[in-house]
Design a protein around this motif. Structure first.
Motif, PDB file in Angstrom:
ATOM      1  N   GLN A 137       0.821  -1.211   0.000  1.00  0.00           N
ATOM      2  CA  GLN A 137       0.000   0.000   0.000  1.00  0.00           C
ATOM      3  C   GLN A 137       0.857   1.264   0.000  1.00  0.00           C
ATOM      4  O   GLN A 137       0.544   2.246  -0.679  1.00  0.00           O
ATOM      5  CB  GLN A 137      -0.941   0.001   1.202  1.00  0.00           C
ATOM      6  N   GLY A 145      -4.108   4.728  -6.921  1.00  0.00           N
ATOM      7  CA  GLY A 145      -4.402   3.343  -6.601  1.00  0.00           C
ATOM      8  C   GLY A 145      -3.960   2.364  -7.663  1.00  0.00           C
ATOM      9  O   GLY A 145      -4.385   1.202  -7.642  1.00  0.00           O
ATOM     10  N   TRP A 186      -9.881  -3.767   0.634  1.00  0.00           N
ATOM     11  CA  TRP A 186      -8.992  -4.432  -0.321  1.00  0.00           C
ATOM     12  C   TRP A 186      -9.759  -4.842  -1.574  1.00  0.00           C
ATOM     13  O   TRP A 186      -9.221  -4.796  -2.684  1.00  0.00           O
ATOM     14  CB  TRP A 186      -8.294  -5.615   0.330  1.00  0.00           C
ATOM     15  N   ARG A 189     -10.022  -1.713  -3.648  1.00  0.00           N
ATOM     16  CA  ARG A 189      -8.764  -1.399  -4.336  1.00  0.00           C
ATOM     17  C   ARG A 189      -8.588  -2.299  -5.555  1.00  0.00           C
ATOM     18  O   ARG A 189      -8.120  -1.857  -6.609  1.00  0.00           O
ATOM     19  CB  ARG A 189      -7.592  -1.559  -3.363  1.00  0.00           C
TER      20      ARG A 189
END
Length: 408
Positions: A137, A145, A186, A189
């Motif tokens: 991250q 991202g 998650w 993402r």
């Protein structure tokens, strides 16, 4: 037809000797012996840790728990950079770093291995997962991202390159992390990465996904035109990755409470395009490795991981849609694997075949690991969510109840 349980046991048994180095899992040769010409790669160690965590949960081989623990120790030990953080791409058999570049590709597999280790109850996996997610991250996602493909050892700079392959495996890793930790961020993402590369870039190119980009994510369509058979960065479109992305979109669709409709639409389109340009595209059975941007074959070698991902994608599409055509494709791919790839004499699957489906060693030598073959046999038949390790750890109903329970 392949008996998936028996074949998973056979594959796990073949892979056991890869644990010969305390630094991690070795690359294996055709007979399943460690290849001393290769270093200990982080990506292989992580993938084999993932496989042995699944094998432990399934009971495939009695020593699977110890082998998974060996992998977690190696990832927390010799392969990890104590000074700057993150993971080396590879080390020698006695643990000395080989090169300094740190790759998002390998780091994604560290997250996957740690996630599976947590699900399997492997000591040290929780701490490894926390650290790996923190590194990824902080260093391997940019402000939008999107995945940063590689960095130097100090994690401050890297190549002027972005790639779809590392992004794809980061999506796989984030799906696992989200299911294992219960943190839906998650999954979001992963969705953002997929939306950019598939619903954006691939869709704009007729689902012939460009694999290579500059730092602003502009496609580099001629990248490696002089090295069309590169094992990680080949020129042109890679039908196997279209199949892999197709499956991952369906896992996302099954994991998100309000999944966008384009996930299934794009999964269908990717599968159809992969079959159109890749399957028997040169008149011989099997998927070609790469095609040009007009859909003609470039590298006609048949790689085992492409057939494995075709099997998994067809199974996933049949699970999601219930349409018989996808089950027909699943059976066709399984027949191809049984006929041409499964090596009953020396073990595992042939990793590469030539254009006439004879064993070949142009791109890949030996049988480095069993990750694609092992998990494809499971993915082709199991539910789309949660990830395999969580499904094997707890019943589907229990996971659904846990997912729906409000987080404190």
């Amino acid at each position: 037809m392949i008996d998936p349980d028996a074949e998973c046991r056979r594959l796990a048994g073949f892979a056991r000797p890869s644990a010969a180095s305390p630094a991690g899992f070795w690359w294996l040769d055709e007979s399943g012996r460690p290849d001393p010409a290769e270093p200990v790669h982080t990506w292989i160690t992580a993938r084999m840790t993932h496989v042995f965590a699944l094998a432990h949960l399934r009971g495939d081989v009695p020593e699977a728990a110890a082998l998974a623990a060996h992998g977690i120790r190696a990832l927390a030990g010799a392969l990890r950079d104590d000074e700057f953080g993150g993971w080396y791409a590879s080390v020698s058999g006695d643990g000395e770093p080989v090169g300094t570049l740190k790759e998002a590709y390998a780091h994604a597999f560290v997250v996957l291995a740690a996630s599976s280790g947590v699900a399997a109850g492997v000591p040290g996996a929780d701490a490894l997962l926390d650290e790996a997610l923190g590194v990824v991250q902080q260093h391997f996602l940019d402000g939008s991202g999107r995945v940063v493909d590689s960095l130097e050892r100090d994690l401050r700079s890297g190549e002027a390159y972005r790639g779809a392959n590392s992004s794809m495996h980061t999506v796989e890793a984030f799906l696992a992390a989200g299911d294992v930790t219960g943190d839906a961020a998650w999954h979001q993402r992963a969705l953002a990465i997929a939306e950019h590369l598939i619903h954006g870039v691939a869709r704009a190119h007729g689902y012939d996904l460009p694999e290579h980009f500059d730092l602003s994510w502009s496609p580099l369509l001629d990248y490696n035109a002089d090295r069309p058979g590169d094992p990680f960065r080949p020129y042109g479109c890679t039908p196997g990755h279209l199949l892999e992305w197709s499956r991952l979109l369906l896992h996302l669709d099954a994991s998100l409470p309000d999944a966008p409709s384009w996930l299934v639409e794009d999964a269908r389109a990717l599968f159809e395009r992969a079959v159109e340009v890749g399957w028997s595209a040169d008149g011989e059975t099997g998927f070609v490795y790469t095609t040009s941007w007009d859909g003609t074959p470039v590298t006609r070698l048949r790689l085992h991981w492409v057939a494995a991902e075709a099997l998994a994608a067809a199974g996933a599409l049949h699970t999601r849609t219930g349409e018989a055509v996808y089950d027909e494709w699943r059976r066709r791919f399984e027949d191809y694997i049984e006929t041409h790839l499964v090596d009953r004499e020396l073990g595992s699957w042939h990793h590469e075949l030539d254009e006439h489906n004879r064993p070949s060693h142009v791109i890949w030598h030996g049988k480095p690991d069993v990750y694609h073959a092992y998990q494809a046999l499971l993915l082709a038949r199991m539910p789309l969510a949660p990830v395999l390790s969580v499904q094997l750890r707890e019943p589907q109903a229990a996971w659904n109840e846990r997912r729906e329970r409000p987080r404190p």
